[in-house]
Design a protein around this motif. Structure first.
Motif, PDB file in Angstrom:
ATOM      1  N   UNK A 115      20.409 -31.048 -13.287  1.00  0.00           N
ATOM      2  CA  UNK A 115      21.248 -29.889 -13.006  1.00  0.00           C
ATOM      3  C   UNK A 115      20.617 -28.595 -13.505  1.00  0.00           C
ATOM      4  N   UNK A 116      21.463 -27.662 -13.905  1.00  0.00           N
ATOM      5  CA  UNK A 116      20.952 -26.348 -14.288  1.00  0.00           C
ATOM      6  C   UNK A 116      20.451 -26.323 -15.729  1.00  0.00           C
ATOM      7  N   UNK A 117      19.332 -25.646 -15.903  1.00  0.00           N
ATOM      8  CA  UNK A 117      18.829 -25.309 -17.237  1.00  0.00           C
ATOM      9  C   UNK A 117      18.659 -23.795 -17.214  1.00  0.00           C
ATOM     10  N   UNK A 118      19.599 -23.101 -17.839  1.00  0.00           N
ATOM     11  CA  UNK A 118      19.646 -21.646 -17.708  1.00  0.00           C
ATOM     12  C   UNK A 118      19.366 -20.965 -19.057  1.00  0.00           C
ATOM     13  N   UNK A 140      15.874 -21.643 -14.904  1.00  0.00           N
ATOM     14  CA  UNK A 140      16.159 -20.247 -14.561  1.00  0.00           C
ATOM     15  C   UNK A 140      16.391 -19.417 -15.827  1.00  0.00           C
ATOM     16  N   UNK A 141      15.902 -18.185 -15.803  1.00  0.00           N
ATOM     17  CA  UNK A 141      16.173 -17.264 -16.916  1.00  0.00           C
ATOM     18  C   UNK A 141      16.598 -15.914 -16.347  1.00  0.00           C
ATOM     19  N   UNK A 162       1.401 -16.451 -15.144  1.00  0.00           N
ATOM     20  CA  UNK A 162       1.928 -15.088 -15.288  1.00  0.00           C
ATOM     21  C   UNK A 162       2.700 -14.617 -14.058  1.00  0.00           C
ATOM     22  N   UNK A 163       2.144 -14.830 -12.861  1.00  0.00           N
ATOM     23  CA  UNK A 163       2.807 -14.280 -11.663  1.00  0.00           C
ATOM     24  C   UNK A 163       4.130 -14.969 -11.368  1.00  0.00           C
ATOM     25  N   UNK A 164       4.152 -16.296 -11.494  1.00  0.00           N
ATOM     26  CA  UNK A 164       5.398 -17.011 -11.218  1.00  0.00           C
ATOM     27  C   UNK A 164       6.449 -16.682 -12.286  1.00  0.00           C
ATOM     28  N   UNK A 165       5.999 -16.477 -13.526  1.00  0.00           N
ATOM     29  CA  UNK A 165       6.934 -16.117 -14.597  1.00  0.00           C
ATOM     30  C   UNK A 165       7.570 -14.754 -14.299  1.00  0.00           C
ATOM     31  N   UNK A 171      13.360 -11.747 -10.058  1.00  0.00           N
ATOM     32  CA  UNK A 171      14.297 -12.092  -8.976  1.00  0.00           C
ATOM     33  C   UNK A 171      15.486 -12.924  -9.461  1.00  0.00           C
ATOM     34  N   UNK A 172      15.415 -13.416 -10.691  1.00  0.00           N
ATOM     35  CA  UNK A 172      16.437 -14.297 -11.280  1.00  0.00           C
ATOM     36  C   UNK A 172      16.488 -15.657 -10.579  1.00  0.00           C
ATOM     37  N   UNK A 173      15.506 -15.948  -9.755  1.00  0.00           N
ATOM     38  CA  UNK A 173      15.593 -17.192  -8.991  1.00  0.00           C
ATOM     39  C   UNK A 173      15.355 -18.402  -9.886  1.00  0.00           C
TER      40      UNK A 173
END
Ligand code: ZN
Length: 270
Positions: A115-118, A140-141, A162-165, A171-173
């Motif tokens: 599930x979610x790890x926020x 997600x962060x 770095x770029x994906x982070x 984008x909060x995605x």
């Protein structure tokens, strides 16, 4: 313990977040209990591998921001105001400090995530050595919503590149399990109903190895990251995180900028 379960079976200690009715949101007591469990597992020579897992639909919704809970994080001054020095000291001990301790325990650690790890959930997951994800796991962060640059244990660039982070933060995605597998963040993706069983089998297999060999393998790799600046970068990002709290306080007196209800509805949308 009220929010966490601790079990040892065949050299594997399982630490289970057990507050499913609140999506395993972390209050202060829960964090203290997690720390107590990791310390027990660390000190017990019969334990060779540590699994961190969670009951319910979601791994963790992050930090519990409900301050009316008697076990909530309470960092207000006696007069009801917030001060950055108190907040910094508290987070250095119980957010960053606990996570850093877990990262350095000389035994393999494995997170089993469904599930979610926020947000604050990443303070629990990034310090683990291996991650097994259920097909429905997401990472997600979204704290840029609160005018903060990321959670306290800011391992994002190391974990994602770095770029994906940046993409995740801007984008909060959420990064889903398949993407996490593709980038090597998780070692395998399994059906949700097999998550604990597969993680346990992995832990038991690792536990057959020589304990000192495991500790030294972990140390060699952690040291390799540390000499590249991992620890210094995390410390620096922790301080940057506190400019977020300080900025929010300068506007509203509260350490996060958005109203809680507004944030909750945003989180539902994302
Ligand atoms: Zn914080």
């Amino acid at each position: 313990m009220k929010y966490v379960r601790y079990e040892v079976e065949e050299a594997v200690a399982s630490i289970t977040l057990d507050r499913p009715q609140k999506a395993n949101a972390q209050n202060e007591k829960m964090l203290d209990e997690i720390e107590e469990c990791f310390t027990r597992a660390e000190m017990d020579d019969a334990v060779r591998v540590i699994v961190l897992r969670a009951t319910g639909k979601h791994f963790s919704a992050g930090h519990d921001l409900d301050t009316s809970d008697p076990d909530a994080v309470q960092i207000r001054e006696p007069d009801g105001t917030y001060r950055l020095d108190t907040m910094y000291r508290w987070e250095a001990r119980k957010y960053f400090g606990y996570s850093w301790h877990w990262r350095n325990i000389p035994k393999p650690t494995i997170a089993a995530v469904q599930g979610k790890a926020i947000a604050g959930a990443l303070n629990l997951i990034w310090p683990m050595d291996l991650i097994v994800a259920a097909e429905n796991a997401t990472f997600q962060d979204p704290v840029v919503l609160m005018a903060i640059g990321g959670v306290e244990y800011h391992g994002h660039a190391w974990e994602l590149g770095a770029r994906r982070a940046k993409d995740m933060l801007f984008t909060r995605r959420a990064i889903d399990a398949q993407e996490a597998l593709h980038i090597g963040l998780v070692r395998e993706v399994v059906a949700p109903d097999e998550l604990w069983e597969k993680t346990d089998a992995l832990a038991k297999d690792i536990a057959t190895q020589n304990a000192f060999g495991l500790a030294q393998a972990k140390r060699a790799i952690n040291q390799t990251l540390d000499v590249q600046g991992y620890y210094a970068a995390l410390q620096s990002a922790f301080d940057i995180h506190h400019t977020g709290h300080g900025n929010a306080m300068s506007y509203t007196g509260h350490p996060i900028l958005m109203e809680l209800d507004e944030m909750k509805s945003e989180l539902k949308k994302s």
